[in-house]
Design a protein around this motif. Structure first.
Motif, PDB file in Angstrom:
ATOM      1  N   THR A  10      -3.678   1.814  -1.952  1.00 11.94           N
ATOM      2  CA  THR A  10      -3.772   1.379  -0.781  1.00 11.94           C
ATOM      3  C   THR A  10      -2.620   1.870   0.188  1.00 11.94           C
ATOM      4  O   THR A  10      -1.936   3.059  -0.631  1.00 11.94           O
ATOM      5  CB  THR A  10      -3.113  -0.259  -0.627  1.00 11.94           C
ATOM      6  OG1 THR A  10      -1.748  -0.212  -1.103  1.00 11.94           O
ATOM      7  CG2 THR A  10      -3.618  -1.007  -1.331  1.00 11.94           C
ATOM      8  N   GLN A  11      -3.112   2.426   1.646  1.00  9.14           N
ATOM      9  CA  GLN A  11      -1.466   2.189   2.271  1.00  9.14           C
ATOM     10  C   GLN A  11      -0.880   1.719   3.141  1.00  9.14           C
ATOM     11  O   GLN A  11      -1.817   0.640   3.077  1.00  9.14           O
ATOM     12  CB  GLN A  11      -2.377   3.755   2.487  1.00  9.14           C
ATOM     13  CG  GLN A  11      -3.176   4.900   3.059  1.00  9.14           C
ATOM     14  CD  GLN A  11      -4.490   5.786   3.061  1.00  9.14           C
ATOM     15  OE1 GLN A  11      -4.576   6.716   2.696  1.00  9.14           O
ATOM     16  NE2 GLN A  11      -4.616   5.982   4.873  1.00  9.14           N
ATOM     17  N   SER A  12      -0.976   3.056   4.649  1.00 10.85           N
ATOM     18  CA  SER A  12      -0.373   2.102   5.466  1.00 10.85           C
ATOM     19  C   SER A  12       0.419   0.872   5.130  1.00 10.85           C
ATOM     20  O   SER A  12      -0.370  -0.519   5.974  1.00 10.85           O
ATOM     21  CB  SER A  12      -1.722   1.842   6.219  1.00 10.85           C
ATOM     22  OG  SER A  12      -2.489   3.236   6.316  1.00 10.85           O
ATOM     23  N   ARG A  38      -7.090   3.119  10.869  1.00 14.54           N
ATOM     24  CA  ARG A  38      -5.254   4.414  10.333  1.00 14.54           C
ATOM     25  C   ARG A  38      -6.795   5.507  10.974  1.00 14.54           C
ATOM     26  O   ARG A  38      -6.915   6.515  10.571  1.00 14.54           O
ATOM     27  CB  ARG A  38      -5.296   4.520   9.308  1.00 14.54           C
ATOM     28  CG  ARG A  38      -4.756   2.645   8.554  1.00 14.54           C
ATOM     29  CD  ARG A  38      -3.735   2.756   8.825  1.00 14.54           C
ATOM     30  NE  ARG A  38      -3.452   1.181   8.924  1.00 14.54           N
ATOM     31  CZ  ARG A  38      -3.252   0.051  10.380  1.00 14.54           C
ATOM     32  NH1 ARG A  38      -3.298   1.145  11.232  1.00 14.54           N
ATOM     33  NH2 ARG A  38      -3.020  -0.807   9.828  1.00 14.54           N
TER      34      ARG A  38
END
Length: 114
Positions: free
Chosen positions: A71-73, A114
């Motif tokens: 995951t990111q953000s 994003r």
């Protein structure tokens, strides 16, 4: 470096277009930094990008256990990544999709693109 130095990745892109014309269109990146790499990425907020990633992974014969998940953000974006070879090029698939917003999503954050 010249365009001729990108022959491997550009040839692979051309062959992908011929061999898999009905697959979802990816964002395509070819770079003189890594001339034999062809990056195909899929982005959207509906989760369809992960389905597109899976269609391409299957078509390229990349094993499911070769997929890295992350995951990111701040945990609001799912990321799938896999690598394979096609027509002499290293193919790097990346899929991004928003994590659905729930009651447990921290205040001020959303599942937006994003």
């Amino acid at each position: 470096m010249t365009l001729d130095d990108l022959t491997v990745s550009l040839r692979a892109l051309r062959m992908l277009a011929v061999d898999f014309p009905s697959l979802p269109a990816p964002d395509v990146t070819v770079s003189p930094v890594f001339p034999e790499w062809l990056r195909l990425s899929f982005h959207d907020s509906s989760g369809e990008s992960l389905a597109a990633f899976e269609q391409w992974r299957t078509a390229l014969g990349i094993a499911p256990d070769a997929v890295d998940y992350g995951t990111q953000s701040g945990g609001l974006t799912h990321v799938l990544k896999a690598e394979g070879r096609f027509a002499g090029a290293v193919i790097i698939l990346t899929g991004f999709a928003d994590v659905p917003v729930t009651d447990t999503t921290p205040a001020g954050q959303s599942g937006g693109a994003r």
